[in-house]
Design an enzyme around this catalytic site. Structure first.
Site, mmCIF file in Angstrom:
data_model
loop_
_atom_site.group_PDB
_atom_site.id
_atom_site.type_symbol
_atom_site.label_atom_id
_atom_site.label_comp_id
_atom_site.label_asym_id
_atom_site.label_seq_id
_atom_site.Cartn_x
_atom_site.Cartn_y
_atom_site.Cartn_z
ATOM 1 N N LEU A 169 -24.030 4.514 45.788
ATOM 2 C CA LEU A 169 -24.696 3.446 46.526
ATOM 3 C C LEU A 169 -26.134 3.430 46.016
ATOM 4 O O LEU A 169 -26.724 4.494 45.790
ATOM 5 C CB LEU A 169 -24.685 3.717 48.034
ATOM 6 C CG LEU A 169 -23.334 3.605 48.752
ATOM 7 C CD1 LEU A 169 -23.487 3.932 50.231
ATOM 8 C CD2 LEU A 169 -22.733 2.213 48.587
ATOM 9 N N ASP A 170 -26.708 2.237 45.859
ATOM 10 C CA ASP A 170 -28.097 2.157 45.395
ATOM 11 C C ASP A 170 -29.012 2.870 46.378
ATOM 12 O O ASP A 170 -28.668 3.054 47.548
ATOM 13 C CB ASP A 170 -28.534 0.692 45.287
ATOM 14 C CG ASP A 170 -27.736 -0.055 44.232
ATOM 15 O OD1 ASP A 170 -27.202 0.593 43.319
ATOM 16 O OD2 ASP A 170 -27.663 -1.297 44.337
ATOM 17 N N ARG A 171 -30.195 3.176 45.918
ATOM 18 C CA ARG A 171 -31.161 3.894 46.773
ATOM 19 C C ARG A 171 -31.438 3.109 48.057
ATOM 20 O O ARG A 171 -31.551 3.681 49.138
ATOM 21 C CB ARG A 171 -32.443 4.088 45.966
ATOM 22 C CG ARG A 171 -33.453 4.946 46.659
ATOM 23 C CD ARG A 171 -34.643 5.149 45.749
ATOM 24 N NE ARG A 171 -35.786 5.607 46.489
ATOM 25 C CZ ARG A 171 -37.031 5.483 46.073
ATOM 26 N NH1 ARG A 171 -37.280 4.903 44.928
ATOM 27 N NH2 ARG A 171 -38.015 5.931 46.813
#
Ligand code: URA
Length: 250
Positions: free
Chosen positions: A102-104
């Site tokens: 998952l992106d930051r």
């Protein structure tokens, strides 16, 4: 874990005794007779029996986390905190890692496990594991956008996505709130899909991955072990390599 190692750890006897147990077809995994000592198994995910007696053994760790924005979904990072930093030291285990990225700035459901085989199966493109996201974008999501997602978005650059479903919860020219369901996992997929229809994602939260649904009781940054029902639902993603000698029990 190898089947012979599991049986050894549960004191079924010497290597030769375990070999004999297997060759005399006394061991079943999910109803299939297994004779191969090196078969990979997991007593938490599979029904493993010796002479019909079910084995109970915690062989792997499985956590559901509600990832907060601002942390990296990786095991280590040189500069930034990772999801592993959110774990209590007593819950940490060797080989534990987050399944999928998952992106930051993305929040929500993240599975952490030390069962690499399960993680691999959940991410395999040919498994078409469903993912659902709650998304907010900075513009009006229209019926045309829903149709474009259903037809398969084409990224700027030509990459074609598989059909995906949009459920509009609220739509206005300043912001829309939707649920997106897709069955693939390209890099930055959700953000790129919305960019392809001219909108920027301002909020992204994964709420489902395969059979796992984010527990609404989990606070941001919280996590818990998967329960028996969730583990049972993961079983189809934990494939047994069927061997020539395996037979289904009547
Ligand atoms: N798609 C994205 O763009 N980002 C994520 O973190 C997950 C899916």
């Amino acid at each position: 874990m190898r089947l012979d190692k599991l049986l050894t750890s549960l004191h079924f006897g010497s290597r030769n005794t375990i070999k004999r147990l297997l060759h005399s077809k006394q061991v079943t995994v999910d109803g299939v007779i297994i004779t191969k000592a090196g078969q990979n198994v997991d007593a938490m995910l599979q029904d493993i029996r010796v002479n019909g007696r079910k084995l109970c053994h915690q062989t792997h760790l499985y956590y559901m986390m509600n990832k907060p924005a601002g942390v990296i979904s990786a095991v280590t990072d040189k500069r930034l905190p990772t999801v592993m930093d959110l774990l209590e030291s007593t819950d940490y285990g060797k080989g534990l890692y987050p399944v999928g990225r998952l992106d930051r700035d993305t929040q929500g459901l993240l599975l952490l496990t030390d069962n690499g085989q399960l993680g691999y199966q959940l991410l395999r493109p040919n498994k078409h594991v469903t993912k659902r996201y709650e998304v907010k974008v900075n513009g009006l999501v229209t019926a045309e956008d829903c149709a474009a997602f259903q037809a398969g978005i084409i990224f700027h650059g030509g990459i074609q996505c598989q059909p995906a479903q949009l459920e509009v919860l609220a739509a206005a020219s300043s912001e829309s709130h939707v649920i997106l369901e897709l069955r693939e996992g390209k890099f930055h997929q959700v953000k790129k899909m919305f960019l392809a229809v001219g909108k920027k994602v301002t909020f992204l939260k994964r709420i489902q991955m395969g059979p796992l649904i984010l527990d609404p009781a989990l606070a941001s940054g919280g996590y818990r072990a998967l329960n028996d029902e969730e583990l049972r639902q993961l079983l189809p993603y934990f494939t047994i390599e069927k061997q020539q000698s395996a037979q289904h029990l009547g």
